[in-house]
Each structure stands twice: as C-alpha cells, then as structure tokens.
Design a protein around this motif. Structure first.
Motif, PDB file in Angstrom:
ATOM      1  N   ASN B  38      -1.071  -2.332  -9.348  1.00 46.77           N
ATOM      2  CA  ASN B  38      -2.066  -1.182  -9.715  1.00 46.77           C
ATOM      3  C   ASN B  38      -1.594   0.168  -9.739  1.00 46.77           C
ATOM      4  OD1 ASN B  38      -4.240  -3.260  -9.475  1.00 46.77           O
ATOM      5  ND2 ASN B  38      -4.410  -3.112  -7.175  1.00 46.77           N
ATOM      6  N   HIS B  40       0.462   2.053  -7.687  1.00 47.04           N
ATOM      7  CA  HIS B  40       0.280   2.859  -6.590  1.00 47.04           C
ATOM      8  C   HIS B  40       1.565   2.946  -5.897  1.00 47.04           C
ATOM      9  CE1 HIS B  40      -3.972   3.714  -6.873  1.00 47.04           C
ATOM     10  NE2 HIS B  40      -4.061   2.475  -6.894  1.00 47.04           N
ATOM     11  N   ALA B  82      -1.660   8.275  -5.532  1.00 44.96           N
ATOM     12  CA  ALA B  82      -3.004   7.888  -5.335  1.00 44.96           C
ATOM     13  C   ALA B  82      -3.592   9.048  -6.035  1.00 44.96           C
ATOM     14  CB  ALA B  82      -3.344   7.499  -4.018  1.00 44.96           C
ATOM     15  N   ARG B  83      -4.937   8.842  -6.192  1.00 45.76           N
ATOM     16  CA  ARG B  83      -5.779   9.977  -6.751  1.00 45.76           C
ATOM     17  C   ARG B  83      -5.690  11.208  -5.815  1.00 45.76           C
ATOM     18  NH1 ARG B  83      -9.576   6.492  -8.217  1.00 45.76           N
ATOM     19  NH2 ARG B  83     -10.665   7.103  -6.328  1.00 45.76           N
ATOM     20  N   ASP B  84      -6.266  10.914  -4.753  1.00 46.16           N
ATOM     21  CA  ASP B  84      -6.404  12.102  -3.648  1.00 46.16           C
ATOM     22  C   ASP B  84      -6.031  11.169  -2.272  1.00 46.16           C
ATOM     23  OD1 ASP B  84      -8.539  10.221  -3.419  1.00 46.16           O
ATOM     24  OD2 ASP B  84     -10.052  11.618  -4.424  1.00 46.16           O
ATOM     25  N   ALA B  86      -8.249  10.599   0.027  1.00 45.71           N
ATOM     26  CA  ALA B  86      -9.229   9.607   0.327  1.00 45.71           C
ATOM     27  C   ALA B  86      -8.914   8.119  -0.412  1.00 45.71           C
ATOM     28  CB  ALA B  86     -10.721   9.809  -0.288  1.00 45.71           C
ATOM     29  N   GLN B  87      -8.404   8.199  -1.585  1.00 45.20           N
ATOM     30  CA  GLN B  87      -7.687   6.912  -1.924  1.00 45.20           C
ATOM     31  C   GLN B  87      -6.623   6.437  -1.342  1.00 45.20           C
ATOM     32  OE1 GLN B  87      -6.110   6.732  -6.180  1.00 45.20           O
ATOM     33  NE2 GLN B  87      -7.194   4.625  -6.418  1.00 45.20           N
ATOM     34  N   ALA B  88      -5.637   7.161  -1.001  1.00 53.34           N
ATOM     35  CA  ALA B  88      -4.595   6.735  -0.330  1.00 53.34           C
ATOM     36  C   ALA B  88      -5.144   6.027   1.019  1.00 53.34           C
ATOM     37  CB  ALA B  88      -3.576   8.093  -0.115  1.00 53.34           C
ATOM     38  N   GLU B  90      -7.817   4.675   1.779  1.00 47.27           N
ATOM     39  CA  GLU B  90      -8.633   3.516   1.303  1.00 47.27           C
ATOM     40  C   GLU B  90      -7.503   2.309   1.231  1.00 47.27           C
ATOM     41  OE1 GLU B  90     -11.786   3.656   1.908  1.00 47.27           O
ATOM     42  OE2 GLU B  90     -11.714   1.362   1.841  1.00 47.27           O
ATOM     43  N   LEU B  91      -6.590   2.812   0.381  1.00 46.40           N
ATOM     44  CA  LEU B  91      -5.361   1.674   0.248  1.00 46.40           C
ATOM     45  C   LEU B  91      -4.519   1.224   1.447  1.00 46.40           C
ATOM     46  CD1 LEU B  91      -3.799   3.304  -3.003  1.00 46.40           C
ATOM     47  CD2 LEU B  91      -5.247   1.280  -2.952  1.00 46.40           C
TER      48      LEU B  91
END
Lengths: 427, 114
Positions: B38, B40, B82-84, B86-88, B90-91
């Motif tokens: 993906n 990342h 990651a986008r931000d 929060a996404q980091a 989540e991953l």
C-alpha cells in the motif's frame, strides 16, 4: 519460510541435541535456555530483516555463539560433558572444539543419541513419548498437553520428572555401541509407534494436531532408518505401517470435517505416494527371520491399501494376521479390530460374538469405538433399537466433537432404520 | 505524505514454543508485505542488538545497557509513510508485536518544511 514447514520446531531438536552433547545431558535445562535465546534473537532480527537465506545455519550459529558465552562464563562453576575435559579451559582450543560439535553430520548423530536417551528404561512408555515430542520435536509443554489431551500441570509434571531421570546420566546415549543400541532399539521403535498411534487414533479434538503427531513419528522413523544399526527389519516394518496408515489420512475426514470410517472412505483420496513408499518399506522389512507386531500391522494395512474397493478386501488374510498379532502382542484393541475383520469375513453375528468374547473387555469400556462397533454390527443384523443403545453409550464416551458428530449420525441411521450399504454384502 | 518512525518496544517473549514463534514471524512478514503493497513502507529499518552502552552527561559517563525493563527495550525500527499521525497510528495497530504484549511507538519524523 512457509507457515507450515515447522522449521523452528525441527531446528529446536537439532540444537538441543548438539548442545546437550556439548554441555552434558545433566545440563539439559541450560541447553534449552540457549535454544530459547537463539529463537528470541531470530525473532527480533528476522521480524524486521526477514528470514535469512539459510535460516537453519543462522539459528545454529546463534546457538553456537551463545554456547561459547556460556562455556566461557561457567567453565569453572559447572561440569560439562566429560569428554570436553581440558579443551574448554583455554581460548585456543575452546572455539575449534565447539565448532566440531556443531558440524552438521555430527548433529544428525546427536539427534539419534537424544532419541535413544529419551527412551530411558526408568521412564514409562507414555512419558518417553511425551519427552520425545517435547525435546526432539520442539513441542512446548502446552502443545504436548494438547496432543495427549492432558492438563498443562500434568504434562509439565511428567516432563519435569522425566528430565530429572535423564539428568542422572552425564552423556547422551552411546549409539556407537552395537549391543547397547540393539538392546534399547525396541523401546525407541515402540515410542515412535505410540507417538504415531496417538496421532492416528488419539483423542485430540484437532485433526491438525493429530496429523502433526503422525508426521513427527514418521520423520523420526526416517531418521532411525538413516542410521545403519537402527535400520533393522522391524524399523522398516514400523516405517511401512506408518506410511500405509498415514496414506489413508486424507480420506478420514471429508470436506465438511466429518469423520469417515474406513469402509466408507473414498479410496481415490488415499495418498498414492505414501502407499508406494509404505509397500517399499514392507518389502525391505522382510529381510531376516524376525516377525514383529509392526510386520503384522503393516501387512494388515497393506491388504487394506491394495483393495481397490472395500468389498475386494481380503478379509480372510486380515483375520489370520490379527490372529497372529493376538499371539504376539495381545491387547483388547487388537481383539476388537480382529472381531471387526471377522464380521466382514463371517458375518455380523460372528463379529458380535467375537467382541463379546474379548477378555479384559472392561479395558475397552472407556473407548467409544467398542460400543460403536457393537452398534454397527447390531444395525447390520437389523436390530436397530439395540444398535441405538450402543451408539448412545458410545456417544457418552466421545472424546471430541468430531467423534460426537460421527456417532450422532450413526444414531440417526438407527432411528430411520437405514441399514448401511456395506452390510448387505456378506450376510 | 509524511514520514514516521515505528519504534518496536518489548523483547521477544521467552516462553513461546518454536512453532508459535515461527507463526509469529509469518505474521510480521504479512504485515510488512501489506504495508509495502500500500506504499506505506519507506524503509524496513533495522533490528537493534540488546547489548550496548549509554554515554551520559558532560562527564561522559558510560554505563552498560539494557537501558530499561525488557518490555520497554527498543528492539528495532522502521520508517513509514502516512497521510498523517492518525493514519500512521491506525496502520501500527496491525503490528504483530502488540499480540505479545509489546508496543509500537509512533513518532513523526521532523522535516524542514515545517
């Protein structure tokens, strides 16, 4: 490294074997610590960098380096293997000596020594099997407990006690002494046989666990065959019976996870490669004059294997093989199997009479397939109500969901009065 | 896209069976593969040795590691895109270390553009 290749499990036994020869078997716990440590390191490095090209060598090197640390640190405080002697006192000799201990061809022999060590005459047979599974096959206490449907505490107690017995000798079993080896070989064969049987007929609810036990037993038997003094006709017979029985494993459980009895199995699903291998071993087992229970059981399995359809089975020969097995190693289970074969040869009523005549049949009372066999035969005789009672009794003894489900289906057959197809042939 | 570092905290547990450890490794590989697929995974990073020293203060006092309790030891790191945050975060929740009681510390990497 695929998820199913059990590399860690198998490597565990190899490392423990090499380390116990180095440290002495009285330091088994230390050897196990070193192995744990090597696995921890592997996990920490591999999880990020990925599995190295030669994972076995990587692990072995990690264990070897850790062993060197231990020897340096504790060479004055502990006694290691007696033959190590003064070699470990000096840095000049320490590293080369340890290197020798970890040579691949030597480790192969060490595994065999460890296998013989586990079959110590002071240990009960069942404990020997647990010990083999734990030390040689790298099963944790929990995994051993689940394989034998025992509690963690009970398995741990037995394994701990067994290790204490092993620790009373300093060295691994000496497999180069032919007299000692042939004296203990029957115990080793028996332990592998029991390990296989636990997988094949045992109570463990998970079919995956059971297949693994069979596989481990076959792996160890193959190891025994690789070592000339261990490759006796009896070992070939043992390997033959394992292959021939294991060949039927794929057909024992159908697509929806239901247990399928031999009579109803799709023979097309039998593993042809294993069958061929088994027949090859059986041929090799015929050398010499020795006739063991493994020869007879392998011969029985080969008759099942060579029948293209259930109806084509040579029941007369199978009954006579069971007769010989009964004189060689009588047991209520053998007697029960003989009675089932007899029912096929002479008819269900004869089978029932033979089951009733089993001496010590009380020893079978906890075994669900004793009542189930009576139920099956009663059903064939058209006595579906009696059959139902037997299946209900068997159901109360079912050891896992798969057996329960199977017996419920048989009970259902009694209630609808459906007579199994196999029966009408020989009544 | 921003960059983050994952610090893996917690030593490999001492109790698992060989088979469980192997299964655990398979999960790590699957997790990294998914991150990579993906887009990342910037860098796999490196595992860290457990040994080492700490050099501290103007007196440059050198002390031996480990530096913390086993559960806090940093065993390795990776670099993630990651986008931000929060996404980091989540991953990171898919990281198998969490199953064994370990932790992932997610830290944004400071860049000049800020």
């Amino acid at each position: 490294m695929a998820s199913g290749d059990h590399l860690f499990r198998h490597q565990s036994g190899r490392m423990v074997a090499a380390l116990t020869r180095l440290f002495g078997i009285h330091n088994l716990a230390l050897a196990e610590d070193v192995v744990q440590d090597a696995f921890c390191r592997a996990l920490e490095v591999w999880r990020i960098r990925g599995v190295p090209e030669n994972p076995c060598a990587w692990l072995m090197t990690a264990a070897k380096n850790r062993a060197l640390d231990v020897l340096r640190r504790e060479r004055t405080a502990r006694n290691f293997a007696p033959e190590l002697g003064r070699w470990i006192e000096s840095e000049w000799t320490l590293a080369p000596v340890v290197e020798e201990y970890f040579a691949p061809n030597i480790i192969k022999d060490d595994l065999l020594r460890l296998m013989f060590s586990c079959c110590h005459p002071q240990l009960p047979e069942a404990t020997q099997v647990m010990l083999i599974l734990h030390i040689l096959c790298g099963f944790s206490v929990d995994e051993v407990a689940s394989a034998f449907v025992s509690s963690h505490a009970a398995a741990e107690k037995r394994i701990t006690r067994a290790k204490k017995v092993l620790a009373t000798s300093k060295r691994l079993f000496d497999t180069t002494d032919p007299d000692k080896l042939s004296a203990r070989l029957p115990a080793v064969q028996r332990a592998l046989y029991l390990l296989f049987n636990e997988g094949y007929h045992g109570a463990s609810p998970e079919s995956a666990v059971r297949a693994e036990l069979c596989r481990e037993a076959m792996r160890l038997a193959a190891m025994l065959l690789e070592h000339p003094p261990g490759a006796t006709p009896a070992t070939y017979a043992l390997a033959a019976l394992m292959c021939l029985d294991a060949a039927r494993l794929p057909a024992r459980v159908d697509a929806s996870g239901h247990l399928v009895p031999l009579f109803e199995q799709d023979r097309g699903q039998w593993d042809q490669e294993l069958l061929a291998e088994g027949l090859g071993f059986l041929a090799l087992s015929a050398a010499g004059s020795e006739l063991t229970e493994y020869h007879l059981e392998a011969a029985i399995a080969s008759h099942h294997a060579s029948a293209p359809r259930m109806e084509a089975t040579d029941w007369a020969t199978i009954v006579s093989l069971y007769d010989r097995l009964m004189t060689l190693r009588p047991s209520p289970i053998v007697a029960l199997n003989r009675a089932i074969a007899l029912a096929q040869r002479d008819g269900a009523e004869h089978g029932i009479a033979a089951i009733r005549a089993i001496t010590e049949h009380d020893r079978l009372m906890a075994y669900p397939f004793y009542s189930a066999a009576l139920g099956e035969l009663a059903l064939r005789c058209g006595r579906s109500r009696t059959a139902g009672e037997h299946f209900r009794a068997a159901l109360a003894l079912a050891r896992n969901p798969m057996e329960r489900e199977f017996l419920e289906r048989r009970l259902g057959a009694c209630e609808t009065g459906e007579v199994p197809e196999v029966c009408n042939k020989r009544m | 896209m921003s960059e983050f570092t994952y610090l893996y905290r917690g030593r490999a547990d001492q109790t698992g069976s060989p088979e469980e450890r192997q299964q655990h490794l398979v999960k790590w590989r699957a997790w990294f593969q998914e991150l990579g697929a993906n887009g990342h995974l910037k860098e796999l990073g490196h595992p860290l040795e457990n040994g080492g020293v700490v050099v501290k203060g103007s007196q440059k006092i050198v002390t031996d590691g480990p530096f913390a309790e086993a559960k806090d030891v940093v065993g390795g790191f990776s670099i993630i895109e990651a986008r931000d945050l929060a996404q980091a975060v989540e991953l990171s929740k898919g990281c198998p270390i969490l199953e064994l009681g370990g932790a992932v510390e997610v830290r944004p990497i400071q860049t000049m553009s800020m």
